[in-house]
Design a protein around this motif. Structure first.
Motif, PDB file in Angstrom:
ATOM      1  N   GLU A 229       0.857  -1.190   0.000  1.00 46.89           N
ATOM      2  CA  GLU A 229       0.000   0.000   0.000  1.00 46.89           C
ATOM      3  C   GLU A 229       0.894   1.241   0.000  1.00 46.89           C
ATOM      4  N   PRO A 230       1.409   1.635  -1.148  1.00 46.07           N
ATOM      5  CA  PRO A 230       2.392   2.724  -1.235  1.00 46.07           C
ATOM      6  C   PRO A 230       1.971   3.990  -0.492  1.00 46.07           C
ATOM      7  N   ASN A 231       2.968   4.579   0.196  1.00 44.57           N
ATOM      8  CA  ASN A 231       2.802   5.827   0.956  1.00 44.57           C
ATOM      9  C   ASN A 231       1.998   5.635   2.238  1.00 44.57           C
ATOM     10  N   LEU A 232       1.807   4.382   2.644  1.00 44.44           N
ATOM     11  CA  LEU A 232       1.012   4.096   3.840  1.00 44.44           C
ATOM     12  C   LEU A 232       1.560   4.802   5.071  1.00 44.44           C
ATOM     13  N   GLN A 238       0.238  11.643   8.479  1.00 47.90           N
ATOM     14  CA  GLN A 238      -0.495  12.861   8.130  1.00 47.90           C
ATOM     15  C   GLN A 238      -1.991  12.731   8.384  1.00 47.90           C
ATOM     16  N   ASN A 239      -2.384  11.618   8.978  1.00 45.46           N
ATOM     17  CA  ASN A 239      -3.778  11.343   9.303  1.00 45.46           C
ATOM     18  C   ASN A 239      -4.671  11.313   8.066  1.00 45.46           C
ATOM     19  N   LYS A 240      -4.080  10.958   6.935  1.00 46.37           N
ATOM     20  CA  LYS A 240      -4.866  10.772   5.719  1.00 46.37           C
ATOM     21  C   LYS A 240      -5.471   9.378   5.682  1.00 46.37           C
ATOM     22  N   LYS A 241      -4.833   8.449   6.403  1.00 47.61           N
ATOM     23  CA  LYS A 241      -5.336   7.084   6.537  1.00 47.61           C
ATOM     24  C   LYS A 241      -5.264   6.676   7.994  1.00 47.61           C
ATOM     25  N   LYS A 242      -6.049   5.682   8.323  1.00 47.65           N
ATOM     26  CA  LYS A 242      -6.023   5.094   9.657  1.00 47.65           C
ATOM     27  C   LYS A 242      -5.614   3.627   9.541  1.00 47.65           C
ATOM     28  N   PHE A 243      -5.283   3.034  10.655  1.00 48.48           N
ATOM     29  CA  PHE A 243      -4.880   1.622  10.640  1.00 48.48           C
ATOM     30  C   PHE A 243      -6.000   0.734  10.110  1.00 48.48           C
ATOM     31  N   VAL A 244      -7.238   1.077  10.417  1.00 49.34           N
ATOM     32  CA  VAL A 244      -8.366   0.251   9.957  1.00 49.34           C
ATOM     33  C   VAL A 244      -8.515   0.295   8.439  1.00 49.34           C
ATOM     34  N   ASP A 245      -7.877   1.264   7.782  1.00 55.22           N
ATOM     35  CA  ASP A 245      -7.966   1.358   6.329  1.00 55.22           C
ATOM     36  C   ASP A 245      -6.995   0.412   5.619  1.00 55.22           C
ATOM     37  N   SER A 246      -6.104  -0.205   6.380  1.00 61.97           N
ATOM     38  CA  SER A 246      -5.050  -1.020   5.770  1.00 61.97           C
ATOM     39  C   SER A 246      -5.445  -2.490   5.699  1.00 61.97           C
ATOM     40  N   LYS A 247      -5.652  -2.976   4.489  1.00 58.92           N
ATOM     41  CA  LYS A 247      -5.940  -4.398   4.292  1.00 58.92           C
ATOM     42  C   LYS A 247      -4.738  -5.250   4.666  1.00 58.92           C
ATOM     43  N   TYR A 401       8.747   4.567  12.504  1.00 53.34           N
ATOM     44  CA  TYR A 401       8.402   5.538  11.466  1.00 53.34           C
ATOM     45  C   TYR A 401       7.036   6.178  11.725  1.00 53.34           C
ATOM     46  N   VAL A 402       6.074   5.367  12.070  1.00 53.83           N
ATOM     47  CA  VAL A 402       4.713   5.879  12.244  1.00 53.83           C
ATOM     48  C   VAL A 402       4.554   6.436  13.659  1.00 53.83           C
ATOM     49  N   ASN A 403       4.068   7.663  13.748  1.00 52.92           N
ATOM     50  CA  ASN A 403       3.911   8.331  15.034  1.00 52.92           C
ATOM     51  C   ASN A 403       2.842   7.669  15.902  1.00 52.92           C
ATOM     52  N   LEU A 430      -7.035  -2.934  15.302  1.00 53.14           N
ATOM     53  CA  LEU A 430      -6.692  -1.749  14.517  1.00 53.14           C
ATOM     54  C   LEU A 430      -7.500  -0.536  14.966  1.00 53.14           C
ATOM     55  N   LYS A 431      -8.756  -0.746  15.287  1.00 50.48           N
ATOM     56  CA  LYS A 431      -9.584   0.363  15.782  1.00 50.48           C
ATOM     57  C   LYS A 431      -9.025   0.935  17.082  1.00 50.48           C
ATOM     58  N   SER A 432      -8.573   0.056  17.969  1.00 46.16           N
ATOM     59  CA  SER A 432      -8.018   0.511  19.243  1.00 46.16           C
ATOM     60  C   SER A 432      -6.722   1.297  19.038  1.00 46.16           C
ATOM     61  N   ILE A 433      -5.897   0.834  18.106  1.00 45.76           N
ATOM     62  CA  ILE A 433      -4.656   1.554  17.804  1.00 45.76           C
ATOM     63  C   ILE A 433      -4.985   2.963  17.308  1.00 45.76           C
ATOM     64  N   ASP A 434      -5.970   3.070  16.422  1.00 47.14           N
ATOM     65  CA  ASP A 434      -6.374   4.381  15.897  1.00 47.14           C
ATOM     66  C   ASP A 434      -6.879   5.298  16.994  1.00 47.14           C
ATOM     67  N   GLN A 435      -7.658   4.759  17.893  1.00 51.66           N
ATOM     68  CA  GLN A 435      -8.215   5.576  18.979  1.00 51.66           C
ATOM     69  C   GLN A 435      -7.113   6.131  19.870  1.00 51.66           C
ATOM     70  N   ARG A 436      -6.153   5.277  20.234  1.00 58.73           N
ATOM     71  CA  ARG A 436      -5.061   5.741  21.095  1.00 58.73           C
ATOM     72  C   ARG A 436      -4.163   6.737  20.360  1.00 58.73           C
ATOM     73  N   ARG A 437      -3.949   6.513  19.075  1.00 58.10           N
ATOM     74  CA  ARG A 437      -3.145   7.468  18.304  1.00 58.10           C
ATOM     75  C   ARG A 437      -3.810   8.840  18.294  1.00 58.10           C
TER      76      ARG A 437
END
Length: 450
Positions: A229-232, A238-247, A401-403, A430-437
């Motif tokens: 998933e290039p540029n993931l 940059q908060n353009k994607k979330k962990f739940v968006d990653s297949k 790499y990922v904040n 993945l949802k929990s990771i996004d929430q804490r981030r």
């Protein structure tokens, strides 16, 4: 009497002229200075040596004995003394932050690399010197340099063994007996584990009780997620994607859950601990384990039936990963922007990165096999080198790499245990990771989350 007085007067005039020619510190003091005072001493403007002391504050374990020996050599050559000030690791960050906030930092300070670390914890654009133009930057591993860069400027030097990542160690003798090849895909990995299981051996020793180790299965193959998933990575930062968006991430967790359900980790994985890893592999009870690469030496030393080359290595193959992931960061050296001796500190960095001095650090530290600079004579075993040669593509793991990932490591571990136990689903991790981030980004006032 008159002749003696004239002679004495002449000597005093000569001494005055010599002192004036040498230049000096207004305070006229020498020796070690406190961290709040910065470096102290006098500098010989026209001479070959400087009488300067640089204060260097670091956390316990970051400064190896080999560097301290080199610092003595540096002082002999230049007259610049390094005053190492080692702070217990559980206190270090608070001490450093207090000094930086007060504008009283040491001449050189240690800190972990990583974009979020250097920008949020150390505020390097204010507190550290831009080192982008230094010669050694061109030789240091680009992935390490990347971890020290903010807005296109390099702010620190990392000299560390960054390539000895956690990889899957496997019993080569057992693999040969069962005619198994090193797996290149998850399907091949699953097939090999099933054959090992049929032979009466538990495929993988996975200690979950420690709370952190099993998270490596998810985080280390991050470079492969980025390739799929290039540029993931940048999109996540940059908060353009979330962990739940990653297949790819979802697939990775789903595959790990399948491994658990197939009992590849054995009956006691939830209570197993890392301290038993060598024994479990050395006894032959388990065929593989995700380990630090030094485990091969430990097994060979403790079990007569094993030679060091009987243990092979390969990266985690979840999501068909064939990229050798590395943690390119580590304890790094920053020059305080408020230091009076910035040029002398740069001189020390240049000295440390001379090829013979890098080799000295490598040769005289039993805990490392290589350093993140080229053309050094490493201490890799045959199997380690074989793995590096087999996986030439390199990439940075997620947490470096990922904040806002590394600070929640143990929480991710708890979520993964709940997933393995069937309490929650992989997507819920993945949802929990996004929430804490999001919560951490809010505290950090990250503009990408506004």
């Amino acid at each position: 009497m008159k002749k003696w007085t004239t002679t004495l007067l002449s000597m005093l005039l000569i001494m005055t002229a010599v002192l004036a020619g040498c230049g000096g510190n207004d305070k006229g003091e020498q020796g070690s200075a406190s961290p709040s005072a910065g470096a102290s001493g006098t500098s010989e403007q026209g001479g070959s040596k400087k009488n300067v002391t640089l204060t260097y504050m670091a956390s316990q374990g970051w400064i190896k004995d080999s560097e301290m020996e080199l610092a003595k050599k540096f002082e002999e050559q230049t007259g610049i003394k390094i005053d190492f000030q080692i702070v217990p690791s559980d206190q270090y960050f608070n001490v450093l932050k207090t000094k930086l906030n007060a504008g009283e930092g040491p001449d050189i300070f240690g800190g972990q690399s990583g974009y979020s670390e250097i920008t949020m914890n150390y505020n390097v654009e204010k507190n550290a010197v831009d080192l982008s133009d230094q010669e050694w930057v061109k030789r240091e591993d680009p992935l390490s340099v990347e971890q020290l860069t903010a807005n296109g400027k390099v702010y620190a030097l990392t000299i560390w063994d960054t390539y000895s990542s956690f990889v899957i160690a496997y019993n080569k003798k057992l693999f040969n007996e069962l005619n198994l090849e090193v797996p290149k895909t998850y399907a091949e990995f699953k097939s090999a584990s099933l054959k090992i299981q049929e032979a009466g051996v538990t495929p993988i020793y996975q200690p979950i009780a420690d709370g952190w180790h099993h998270v490596l299965w998810f985080s280390e193959p991050g470079p492969n997620y980025e390739e799929l998933e290039p540029n993931l990575y940048d999109d996540l930062n940059q908060n353009k994607k979330k962990f739940v968006d990653s297949k790819a991430m979802l697939d990775s967790l789903t595959q790990l859950k399948e491994m658990y359900d197939l009992n590849f980790f054995g009956d006691n994985t939830l209570s197993d601990t890392g301290s038993d890893t060598v024994a479990k592999l050395g006894s032959g009870e388990f065929a593989m384990s995700l380990v630090a690469q030094s485990a091969a030496l430990e097994i060979a030393e403790e079990y007569e039936e094993f030679e060091i080359e009987d243990i092979g290595f390969f990266p985690i193959p979840l999501t068909d990963n064939q990229i050798y992931y590395i943690n390119p960061g580590g304890p790094s050296k920053f020059i305080y922007s408020g230091s009076k001796y910035i040029e002398e500190a740069k001189q020390y960095f240049n000295f440390l990165t001379e090829q013979e001095n890098l080799q000295y650090m490598l040769d005289n530290d039993a805990t490392i096999s290589n350093l993140n600079f080229p053309d050094l004579k490493n201490k890799y075993t045959v199997e380690q080198q074989k793995m590096f040669d087999s996986y030439p593509k390199r990439g940075t793991d997620i947490q470096n790499y990922v904040n806002y990932v590394n600070p929640q490591w143990m929480d991710i571990g708890k979520d993964m245990v709940a997933m393995l136990s069937g309490v929650i689903q992989p997507i819920d991790v993945l949802k929990s990771i996004d929430q804490r981030r999001a919560e951490m980004a809010k505290v950090a006032q990250d503009p990408n989350w506004k």
